[in-house]
Design an enzyme around this catalytic site. Structure first.
Site, short mmCIF file in Angstrom:
data_model
loop_
_atom_site.label_atom_id
_atom_site.label_comp_id
_atom_site.label_asym_id
_atom_site.label_seq_id
_atom_site.Cartn_x
_atom_site.Cartn_y
_atom_site.Cartn_z
N CYS B 105 0.84 -1.21 0.16
CA CYS B 105 0.00 -0.03 0.02
C CYS B 105 0.82 1.37 0.01
O CYS B 105 1.51 1.60 -0.89
CB CYS B 105 -0.88 -0.05 1.31
SG CYS B 105 -2.14 1.17 1.04
N HIS B 214 -3.32 -5.73 1.21
CA HIS B 214 -2.72 -5.72 2.39
C HIS B 214 -2.67 -7.29 2.94
O HIS B 214 -3.53 -7.77 3.57
CB HIS B 214 -3.29 -4.98 3.69
CG HIS B 214 -3.25 -3.86 3.51
ND1 HIS B 214 -2.21 -3.02 4.18
CD2 HIS B 214 -3.87 -2.71 2.73
CE1 HIS B 214 -2.33 -1.50 3.86
NE2 HIS B 214 -3.33 -1.42 2.93
N GLU B 216 -0.57 -8.43 4.98
CA GLU B 216 -0.48 -8.75 6.41
C GLU B 216 -1.69 -8.64 7.32
O GLU B 216 -1.68 -9.29 8.53
CB GLU B 216 0.49 -7.52 6.88
CG GLU B 216 -0.10 -6.13 7.26
CD GLU B 216 -0.55 -5.46 5.92
OE1 GLU B 216 -0.45 -5.85 5.08
OE2 GLU B 216 -0.80 -4.43 6.07
#
Lengths: 81, 244
Positions: B105, B214, B216
């Site tokens: 991002c 994302h 994560e």
């Protein structure tokens, strides 16, 4: 002290949805006859000392490396009297 | 918390013998996902190392993740100011020399501003912030960060951004396609107007990868998307580093 203005605009081929949103709002506000709007950024730099070729070269370098991303944007540098 | 579902969820290590692989996570002013990224790294079995934007020292980490957020408030352009921070001076040199770097991002935006990846990121074409679960196709499963996936694999991970529109000139786009450097493509819908549905790209060497969504936030059951489709980024790099 002199002012140098750096104008940064998206390159013509890059879509500018903000400019389009502004343009679409115009008829509603009674402003007809404007077929396109593109939005850019204006930087006003107050320069210490003389604005000679060397100073302008430094501003161009600054614009090229930082104020504009030349992958997507063009810039112009002009001295304001 | 009393019950731990698996050994990989320990906060201070990971599976025995792999805990000494150290992956740095840079914190800029305005970074938001640095802690989640550290957590994902731990879950994959490596040791996260906090790196600070004003410190040139990369602490001899084996790889670096630039996390999501709004570093320096996204002033000027997303990533434009962070790109000149002291930590980036070292990181740019080392990435060019082969250090694996993943930009998520805002991290992807920083990598394009630093010209470690070609093209640039602009505001979403619909002008709104977007936050959704996004389907992606892994197009290149040979980078340092995607080797645990298979080419063509579809994954679901969260997407949340304002400036997610990937742009590059036609020549660059054609080059990326021809060289297999489009690493991820949006499936189902294009959430931000990215050219050719590009969600992420890699550099020529495959050590620098950037993507808008994302991973994560998708590393453990019951949180985020509820799936673990993002964990492969972190296990990929770990395997690569362990097998060097």
């Amino acid at each position: 002290m002199a002012r140098v203005v750096v104008d940064v605009m998206l390159k013509p081929e890059i879509l500018d949805p903000q400019g389009q949103a502004v343009q679409r709002a115009l008829p509603r506000l009674g402003f007809d006859g404007i077929s396109d709007v593109r939005q850019g950024k204006r930087f006003e730099l107050e320069i210490d000392g003389p604005v000679d070729d060397a100073a302008l070269d430094r501003v161009r370098k600054l614009a090229e490396t930082f104020l504009a991303n030349t992958v997507i944007e063009d810039f112009t540098v002009k001295v304001e009297s | 918390m009393t019950a731990r579902p698996s050994p990989t969820s320990t906060l201070d290590g990971g599976p025995a013998g792999r805990g000494n692989t150290r992956i740095g996570v840079v914190t800029f002013p305005g970074s938001l996902d640095d802690r989640d990224t550290q957590r994902a790294i731990r879950r994959a079995g490596a040791e996260p190392v906090a790196l600070w934007h004003r410190d040139k020292d990369l602490k001899q980490v084996d790889a670096v993740v630039l996390p999501g957020g709004f570093s320096y408030g996204d002033y000027l352009r997303a990533g434009a100011i962070s790109r000149f921070s002291p930590v980036m001076e070292t990181l740019i040199d080392q990435a060019r020399a082969g250090l694996p770097v993943l930009g998520i991002c805002n991290g992807f935006q920083v990598l394009t501003e630093a010209h470690l990846l070609p093209g640039a990121m602009l505001g979403n074409n619909h002008l709104h912030f977007i936050c959704r679960e996004q389907k992606l196709r892994v197009e290149n499963a040979e980078t340092a960060w995607t080797a645990d996936y298979t080419a063509g694999q579809e994954i679901h991970i969260p997407l949340k951004n304002m400036d997610g529109r990937y742009v590059a000139d036609e020549r660059t786009l054609d080059m990326l396609e021809a060289e297999g450097r489009v690493a991820f493509r949006y499936l189902g819908m294009n959430p931000n107007g990215s050219l050719r549905d590009i969600a992420g790209i890699t550099n020529e060497a495959g050590n620098v990868v950037g993507l808008m969504p994302h991973p994560e936030h998708a590393v453990e059951p019951g949180i985020g998307t509820g799936g673990t489709d993002g964990l492969g980024f972190f296990t990929s790099i770990l395997k690569k580093l362990v097998n060097l």
